[in-house]
Design an enzyme around this catalytic site. Structure first.
Site, short mmCIF file in Angstrom:
data_model
loop_
_atom_site.label_atom_id
_atom_site.label_comp_id
_atom_site.label_asym_id
_atom_site.label_seq_id
_atom_site.Cartn_x
_atom_site.Cartn_y
_atom_site.Cartn_z
N CYS A 100 29.50 1.63 10.75
CA CYS A 100 27.43 2.00 10.66
C CYS A 100 27.01 1.01 11.68
O CYS A 100 26.26 1.63 11.74
CB CYS A 100 26.99 2.64 9.63
N LYS A 111 20.75 6.08 0.52
CA LYS A 111 21.53 6.69 0.19
C LYS A 111 22.71 5.57 -0.71
O LYS A 111 22.86 3.98 -0.38
CB LYS A 111 22.20 6.17 2.00
N GLU A 139 13.92 0.72 -1.14
CA GLU A 139 14.51 1.12 0.10
C GLU A 139 13.51 2.29 0.63
O GLU A 139 13.03 1.86 1.41
CB GLU A 139 15.72 1.52 -0.22
N LYS A 147 21.15 10.95 -1.15
CA LYS A 147 22.02 11.04 -0.99
C LYS A 147 23.47 10.58 -1.34
O LYS A 147 23.21 9.11 -1.91
CB LYS A 147 22.79 11.08 0.42
N SER A 184 28.99 16.09 0.35
CA SER A 184 30.72 17.26 1.32
C SER A 184 31.86 17.32 -0.37
O SER A 184 32.43 18.26 -1.22
CB SER A 184 31.88 16.67 2.02
#
Length: 326
Positions: free
Chosen positions: A130, A195, A233, A248, A274
């Site tokens: 990323c 995340k 965060e 997430k 997913s």
């Protein structure tokens, strides 16, 4: 014997009684539907691990968008799969990158649709990470420069919301400063604030074709064992200018969704990822669970935990079921 007890069942006696006292509700406006835009032609390819989810090329985007609109969905989250990749993910911030092209098309033909642009490099880099890499290290500060360029390119293409998912330190403040300097002060940031480095992302990596080519993402995504880290965060992203906070994955982290909702006065977004979607699809296909009941129970759990919005691959199904139940 005279018994003293509360009769809670009085408020569960019928369908209408249960509806009358229901505390949380789902509606199509709650959902953001992820879309995988594939650079090329004549592509509408079902993701093998995600039944009902497709990679689509620009020539098939109209049919996909018409279907999304027909279901009553008003927001989409765009992921891109470029034809070429390189070390720094050039196609993420090029003015004719696939997400920029798709965004311009959607905003021209479906102007009321809210376009959320995923702002990351993993789908565009040859190494699948990323950010920028040097040897086996993911570089934080040099990555910010490319992420700012990507966010500006997406805003210039017409994205309504920038959603940075890279988990580099300082990504919100860098993107906010870059957007403001470029004249996009009105564009909100939907930060992937919390995340986790999760095993539930497996099917997504097939869909987005962005799996890391070496190592993993544990040096920048969060340890699933940690709760207090989520506060740090989220607090940083709020201070840096985030307008939404994403948690997430969703289902394994309902406690974190509630923590974030209780402590920060911003809209909270649950990402129903997913793996969560695919597990339900697989179990339903085997006849082990009732798909509709399970999905709707899962989605209402996100709302009960405190989510204001839900990113979910089940958005079309959920909208259809909500309409059927009216």
């Amino acid at each position: 014997m005279e018994l003293q007890f509360s009769r809670h069942r009085r408020l569960r006696s019928s369908v209408n009684m249960r509806a009358l006292v229901r505390e949380n509700h789902l509606r199509p406006d709650d959902f953001i539907y992820p879309l995988f835009i594939y650079e090329g032609e004549n592509i509408r390819r079902e993701v093998s691990s995600m039944p009902g989810v497709f990679q689509v090329s620009m020539d098939n985007l109209k049919a996909e968008m018409d279907d999304i609109v027909a279901h009553g969905i008003k927001s989409v989250l765009l992921f891109g799969i470029p034809a070429t990749k390189d070390e720094c993910g050039t196609q993420a911030f090029h003015d004719h990158g696939i997400i920029q092209v798709a965004t311009r098309y959607i905003k021209e033909h479906y102007p009321e649709m809210i376009v959320v642009a995923d702002t990351c490099l993993c789908e565009y880099t040859s190494h699948g990470h990323c950010g920028m890499v040097e040897g086996d290290k993911i570089l934080n500060d040099p990555s910010l420069e490319l992420l700012v360029k990507t966010a500006i390119a997406q805003a210039e293409a017409g994205a309504d919301i920038i959603a940075p998912s890279n988990m580099m330190d300082g990504f919100v403040t860098a993107i906010r400063a870059g957007l403001d300097e470029a004249g996009f002060t009105e564009i909100p940031i939907m930060s992937y604030a919390v995340k986790y480095a999760s095993a539930f992302y497996g099917p997504f990596r097939e869909a987005a074709e962005g799996a890391p080519q070496f190592g993993d993402r544990k040096t920048y995504q969060m340890d699933p064992a940690n709760r207090m880290e989520a506060f740090r965060e989220a607090e940083s992203d709020v201070a840096e200018g985030a307008d939404f906070l994403i948690v997430k994955p969703g289902m394994p982290y309902l406690d974190i969704i509630r923590d974030v909702k209780n402590n920060f006065n911003l809209p909270v977004v649950a990402y129903n990822v997913s793996g969560e979607y695919s597990m339900i699809k697989a179990a339903a296909a085997n006849g082990w669970i009732d798909e509709k009941q399970t999905v709707m129970e899962m989605l209402i759990a996100f709302k009960r935990a405190g989510a204001d919005l839900i990113i979910t691959y089940a958005a079309k199904d959920a909208c259809r079921w909500l309409k059927e139940d009216q």
